[in-house]
Design a protein around this motif. Structure first.
Motif, PDB file in Angstrom:
ATOM      1  N   THR A  30       0.813  -1.224   0.000  1.00  0.00           N
ATOM      2  CA  THR A  30       0.000   0.000   0.000  1.00  0.00           C
ATOM      3  C   THR A  30       0.846   1.274   0.000  1.00  0.00           C
ATOM      4  N   LYS A  31       2.126   1.167   0.348  1.00  0.00           N
ATOM      5  CA  LYS A  31       2.981   2.352   0.399  1.00  0.00           C
ATOM      6  C   LYS A  31       3.721   2.604  -0.914  1.00  0.00           C
ATOM      7  N   ASP A  32       3.587   1.702  -1.866  1.00  0.00           N
ATOM      8  CA  ASP A  32       4.258   1.868  -3.157  1.00  0.00           C
ATOM      9  C   ASP A  32       3.383   2.710  -4.077  1.00  0.00           C
ATOM     10  N   CYS A  33       3.831   3.925  -4.352  1.00  0.00           N
ATOM     11  CA  CYS A  33       3.068   4.848  -5.192  1.00  0.00           C
ATOM     12  C   CYS A  33       3.900   5.224  -6.415  1.00  0.00           C
ATOM     13  N   PHE A  34       3.218   5.366  -7.549  1.00  0.00           N
ATOM     14  CA  PHE A  34       3.917   5.641  -8.798  1.00  0.00           C
ATOM     15  C   PHE A  34       3.323   6.861  -9.493  1.00  0.00           C
ATOM     16  N   LYS A  35       4.177   7.579 -10.192  1.00  0.00           N
ATOM     17  CA  LYS A  35       3.716   8.621 -11.102  1.00  0.00           C
ATOM     18  C   LYS A  35       3.956   8.129 -12.524  1.00  0.00           C
ATOM     19  N   TRP A  36       3.095   8.580 -13.432  1.00  0.00           N
ATOM     20  CA  TRP A  36       3.074   8.043 -14.789  1.00  0.00           C
ATOM     21  C   TRP A  36       3.399   9.136 -15.798  1.00  0.00           C
ATOM     22  N   GLN A  37       4.139   8.767 -16.842  1.00  0.00           N
ATOM     23  CA  GLN A  37       4.510   9.722 -17.877  1.00  0.00           C
ATOM     24  C   GLN A  37       4.334   9.094 -19.255  1.00  0.00           C
ATOM     25  N   SER A  38       3.897   9.914 -20.212  1.00  0.00           N
ATOM     26  CA  SER A  38       3.836   9.507 -21.614  1.00  0.00           C
ATOM     27  C   SER A  38       4.880  10.301 -22.379  1.00  0.00           C
ATOM     28  N   ALA A  39       5.688   9.606 -23.174  1.00  0.00           N
ATOM     29  CA  ALA A  39       6.732  10.289 -23.939  1.00  0.00           C
ATOM     30  C   ALA A  39       6.145  11.170 -25.034  1.00  0.00           C
TER      31      ALA A  39
END
Length: 249
Positions: A30-39
């Motif tokens: 539950t502590k693993d958070c991600f941000k997402w990017q598109s090239a």
């Protein structure tokens, strides 16, 4: 370590609505958070998904193809761990035009008053690669049955069934249109030919070829079970009583 559910995906360029695919990161807590990017956000956008409005921690995201260039294109989606930005997960997204479509998940028989049969469309590009998502494309479904005077088969939307469905179908079905997956309901005994085709996009600036599947025959049979149902070995001139039972649902 963390794992992404797809290293590469193939999605059609935008015809009517953006086609979507959900990327999911597994082996997390539950502590693993991600941000997402598109090239290239002019071709593919990425929208993080959260478990709740109060929990702004994303471990999955929806990617949407918004580009309408009919040539083969590629871009990259990257997920970056917020707690350790050296952790990067990548997925390459290819966009292309449909070249052929076919019916899948289709058995030969469906029973009267029995479980509905799910039928889906599978699409390939000119190189024979299967598209991972075609949920932004509008399809038309057709059935031709052996008896025009009696209803044999009914084509149903996913939302009309008692079965769970991917959100892929929702965008079209809320508009009263069929998606790339439907259900077939057996009404009375007979046989029907099922075909599907892409919609006619004559109003588009870029002409799109109308594609059709090969017809598939579906036999609607009475929903009857025979007892005993196991294989029997009988002596010559012997007899056995058989029980025929009509089942519902």
């Amino acid at each position: 370590g963390f794992k992404l559910n797809a290293p590469t995906i193939l999605i059609n360029y935008m015809y009517d609505l953006p086609s979507n695919f959900t990327l999911v990161i597994s082996e997390t807590n539950t502590k693993d958070c991600f941000k997402w990017q598109s090239a290239d956000s002019s071709l593919v956008t990425v929208t993080p998904l959260f478990d709740s409005p109060l929990n702004q921690c994303s471990q999955k995201a929806v990617i949407s193809v918004i580009g309408n260039d009919t040539s083969i294109r590629r871009t990259r989606i990257t997920a970056i761990h917020k707690g350790d930005e050296t952790v990067h997960l990548h997925c390459d997204v290819f966009t292309d035009v449909l070249h052929a479509i076919e019916l899948q998940n289709m058995f030969e028989h469906v029973h009267v008053n029995g479980p509905w049969m799910k039928i889906s469309i599978q699409a390939r590009n000119a190189k024979g690669n299967v598209f991972d998502s075609i949920n932004g494309i509008r399809f038309q479904w057709h059935s031709s049955c052996s008896n025009d005077d009696q209803e044999i088969l009914s084509l149903r939307m996913i939302s009309e069934s008692n079965y769970t469905s991917a959100q892929d179908s929702d965008a079209w079905e809320i508009r009263g249109l069929f998606s790339s997956s439907i259900f077939a309901e057996g009404i009375s005994a007979g046989s029907c030919s099922i075909t599907a085709s892409t919609a006619d996009y004559k109003d588009r600036k870029t002409q799109v070829e109308v594609l059709s599947t090969s017809p598939a025959t579906l036999i609607v049979s009475p929903n009857i079970q025979v007892f005993p149902s196991a294989e029997l070995y009988m002596l010559r001139h012997s007899t056995v009583d058989l029980l025929f039972r009509t089942t519902e649902g």
